[in-house]
Enzyme design. Sequence first.
Site, PDB file in Angstrom:
ATOM      1  N   HIS A 537      -2.042   6.225  10.419  1.00 15.86           N
ATOM      2  CA  HIS A 537      -2.147   4.830   9.557  1.00 15.86           C
ATOM      3  C   HIS A 537      -3.697   4.228   9.134  1.00 15.86           C
ATOM      4  O   HIS A 537      -4.464   4.210   8.330  1.00 15.86           O
ATOM      5  CB  HIS A 537      -1.875   4.002   9.926  1.00 15.86           C
ATOM      6  CG  HIS A 537      -1.336   2.475   9.646  1.00 15.86           C
ATOM      7  ND1 HIS A 537      -1.165   1.530   9.423  1.00 15.86           N
ATOM      8  CD2 HIS A 537      -1.807   1.999   7.520  1.00 15.86           C
ATOM      9  CE1 HIS A 537      -1.158  -0.020   8.937  1.00 15.86           C
ATOM     10  NE2 HIS A 537      -1.691   0.854   7.410  1.00 15.86           N
ATOM     11  N   HIS A 542      -6.890   4.328   6.273  1.00 18.27           N
ATOM     12  CA  HIS A 542      -8.179   2.823   5.962  1.00 18.27           C
ATOM     13  C   HIS A 542      -9.480   3.314   5.828  1.00 18.27           C
ATOM     14  O   HIS A 542     -10.272   3.373   4.838  1.00 18.27           O
ATOM     15  CB  HIS A 542      -7.905   2.214   7.041  1.00 18.27           C
ATOM     16  CG  HIS A 542      -6.506   0.347   6.801  1.00 18.27           C
ATOM     17  ND1 HIS A 542      -7.058  -0.565   6.032  1.00 18.27           N
ATOM     18  CD2 HIS A 542      -5.343   1.403   6.689  1.00 18.27           C
ATOM     19  CE1 HIS A 542      -5.339  -1.200   6.357  1.00 18.27           C
ATOM     20  NE2 HIS A 542      -4.637   0.039   6.066  1.00 18.27           N
ATOM     21  N   HIS A 728      -0.186   6.043   2.445  1.00 17.47           N
ATOM     22  CA  HIS A 728      -0.619   5.091   3.056  1.00 17.47           C
ATOM     23  C   HIS A 728       1.052   4.401   2.601  1.00 17.47           C
ATOM     24  O   HIS A 728       1.529   3.802   3.846  1.00 17.47           O
ATOM     25  CB  HIS A 728      -1.442   3.741   1.733  1.00 17.47           C
ATOM     26  CG  HIS A 728      -1.621   2.656   2.851  1.00 17.47           C
ATOM     27  ND1 HIS A 728      -1.128   1.664   2.640  1.00 17.47           N
ATOM     28  CD2 HIS A 728      -2.444   2.294   4.052  1.00 17.47           C
ATOM     29  CE1 HIS A 728      -1.525   0.490   2.964  1.00 17.47           C
ATOM     30  NE2 HIS A 728      -1.965   0.735   3.833  1.00 17.47           N
ATOM     31  N   ASN A 732       2.526   2.448   6.460  1.00 13.04           N
ATOM     32  CA  ASN A 732       2.636   1.573   5.705  1.00 13.04           C
ATOM     33  C   ASN A 732       3.415   0.613   6.010  1.00 13.04           C
ATOM     34  O   ASN A 732       4.155  -0.130   6.441  1.00 13.04           O
ATOM     35  CB  ASN A 732       1.243   1.217   5.769  1.00 13.04           C
ATOM     36  CG  ASN A 732       0.454  -0.448   5.911  1.00 13.04           C
ATOM     37  OD1 ASN A 732       0.348  -1.310   6.382  1.00 13.04           O
ATOM     38  ND2 ASN A 732       1.073  -1.383   4.317  1.00 13.04           N
ATOM     39  N   ILE A 876      -3.102  -3.438   2.320  1.00  9.80           N
ATOM     40  CA  ILE A 876      -2.845  -4.269   3.090  1.00  9.80           C
ATOM     41  C   ILE A 876      -2.812  -3.239   5.447  1.00  9.80           C
ATOM     42  O   ILE A 876      -3.211  -1.963   4.503  1.00  9.80           O
ATOM     43  CB  ILE A 876      -1.700  -5.048   3.419  1.00  9.80           C
ATOM     44  CG1 ILE A 876      -1.801  -6.254   4.351  1.00  9.80           C
ATOM     45  CG2 ILE A 876      -0.659  -3.851   2.878  1.00  9.80           C
ATOM     46  CD1 ILE A 876      -2.051  -7.295   4.202  1.00  9.80           C
TER      47      ILE A 876
END
Length: 876
Positions: A537, A542, A728, A732, A876
């Site tokens: 993740h 990110h 993602h 997520n 997010i």
Amino acid sequence: MADVDRRKRIKIEDKKVKGTLVLMNNHSISTIKDEVLLGRKVSLQLISAAHCESTARGIRGKLGNETNLKNWVSTVITRSTKGDSTFDLDFDWEEEIGVPGAFLITNRHNSEFYLKTLTLEDVPNCGRVHFICNSWVYPEEHYNKQYRIFFSNQTYLPWKTPEGLRHYREEELEELRGNGTGKREEWERVYDYDVYNDLSEPDKGSDHVRPTFGGTPDYPYPRRCRTGRPPSKTDPDTESRVPILQSLTIYVPRDERFSDLKMGDVYAYGIKLVSQGLRPGFEAVLDKISDEIVGTLENILKHKFESIPSNKFNEFSSFEDVLKLYKGGLPVPKFEFLESIREKIPFEFFRELFRSDGEHGSKFPVPQIIQGDESAWRTDEEFGREMLAGINPVVIKRLQEFPPCSKLDPRKFGNQNSTLTEDHIKHQLDGLSVLEAISYNKLFILDHHDPLMPYLRGINETSTKTYATRTILFLQKDGTLKPVAIELSLPHPDGDEFGVISTVHTPAKEGAKGTIWLLAKAYANVNDSGYHQLVCHWLHTHASMEPFIIATNRQLSVLHPIHKLLHPHFRDTMNINALARQTLINAGGLLEKTVFPDKYAMELSCNMYKEWAFTDQALPADLIKRGLAMKDPSSRHGVRLIIQDYPFAVDGLEIWSAIKSWVTNYINIYYKNNNEIQNDTELQQWWTEVRTKGHGDKKHEAWWPTMQTLDDLIQSCTIIIWTASALHAAVNFGQYPYGGYLPNRPATSRRFIPEPLSADYDELETDPEKAFLKTVTPQLQSVLGISLIEILSRHSADEVFLGQRDTPEWTDDDMALDAFEKFGEDLREIEGRILEMNLNEKLKNRNGPAKMPYTLLYPSSEVGLTGRGIPNSVSI
């Protein structure tokens, strides 16, 4: 004839071009109105795209006369335009300007405003000209040249840019690159790189010191956005941190900040984290509040859990006890208790009491994993299914050697090879030998041994007590995976060089052995939870995306087709990453408090970056590397899956192919051959900077595409979009649906398997639920972790999903708009196929024992906690 020409020229010169300027209505608009009425000015000048003039700074497009805002009008047309304010403008038409390709805006009042669009109507010889701005404009003193420039929604490769715009195009990129020095301020738009030297707080003591990640062979890492804050007092190599109560002010380029709507959600989510997150959450979120406020918060917590016996405050005693989190058995404080401390905390955190989705913030929703069956998570079938259709379906590999071998350096770590033998599993392979099962592609492994073992000794010196795990699974005739063995390993007590101490556990249902098997699966899930959060993740989506965002804004003009292609997939990422550095991945942050690696969390992530390769992020390449697919040119997606009912891979390949088709169609509009790729200076500078600066610790790796061909560009852009959107989403938005029920996905373990003949061992047989819950995440830490992943699993009210744009006029190119419409149609067709597959009872991994359909790669969604939907970006 001369009189006629003169009259026509006078008529054109007298013409007024009507314009409409749209600003986002916020607190500063009333100030603008007052100052406009008082004579202070916000002025605009059109810039010719074709007609040039020579200036001291080179050849530039001719400037039109200044035009000032007038005729204030507030409009509310639709939900999407609610709060917008519209200004009518009259531009003097000047024949020598011709078609405007850009405009300058100067803000001479004392407040910033958010400029959305400018539209010109009935421009001679052109018609309508539209400018998409979507940017904050600050007072002129904040800009080197006093003004801001915005370009029309035309698309130009560098060498095809009209002469009048070329200087402005280059000038704008120079502004965005900055000079690499100084502290960045709120109003700035500078994109620059830095290492992760802002996670430590050495001024607090050694417990708050972490390595600098990035810039060294031992600690390679992607780069993050440079803020230019001064060093800490006690370590000149560590950047000072923003006070915790000012976390939302940490610098990112101004246009990368959350919208007001998203910011409202962040405030409200924070309230829920505080109201449900308990004392550990308060320490992380409200780090420097007074003892009086801490006391007030503790009184709230006392009220919250007043019905729970004090000796049970830190423990769940049964699975039914856990279920009370969702059934209301654990009372939560009402927001009026938070109001009692609101005035004592100098932070806007308590401004919003409800999120934009309208849901009250004081109750945990029932996670999907227990909605259909409260005990299905305990089954071996569900345990295996979640490796293919759960929150982390990107780690499982096909087993190709037995016993599994370690790649750790034996000079440092001794013999780390598996102690598994054929006797452990031969009775569970449907009559096959191990070699036969391997040759028939029937054996698979979830292997967390090597990533974890270098840190395990240190981890087990914290409150965590866990093992490094290897899980072996057998592919059954019905397409499901059955776990057949779990190996639990610990560092040798005499030192790392002596290797490991390992035990192997096999399926059992009754007595102490049945509880030990359940615990063995829990240890495997603890490993998988931490690896998922830190590597699959955080690192792979990110952190790895941020350098692409920085490089794109520094090197690709907004006029560049690749900037227009990628820009939607960068929305909110820099802001959420900045908040993560401030409150999640920092020393003592929420992630260290809620996942088992504790203070070694980021080190583990850093170590796994050594194995990161950009081209491996392509879904087909990833599946092939893990042995889950084979190349097959005759197949629709170019690969053939080893496990046909692999929901993540099946849906993922559909999405991957749709993205690649869209990217291919789009890029072929602007580039006709490989030479144009090679001669595109902005594109080449962009790609060089991604490799040598953004991922500078990986710049010498041979696997980077060379960016010399159309295929290089198509593949690279497809990987970027896939990673930011679908990958993602897959790792997520299932966090709460699967992990919101902590026994299914515990994030920590607190003790080892009890030794035989001990009282704790007897409990494995007499009270297995209590024994299990005493081993995994405790109550307070569970509630904090659940609160956190609930926040991370929600779609905000302003989410923009794959196949959508936040403005329909993102380009004026009809061919690009048609290609994008086709992309949207492809995604809608994929949604239909996903729904159809989820209804197919033969595809057992689509729902599983938990009766939980796989929807994490279903493209669209509503607002909130839905367990589906692919946002355009890591938002997010």
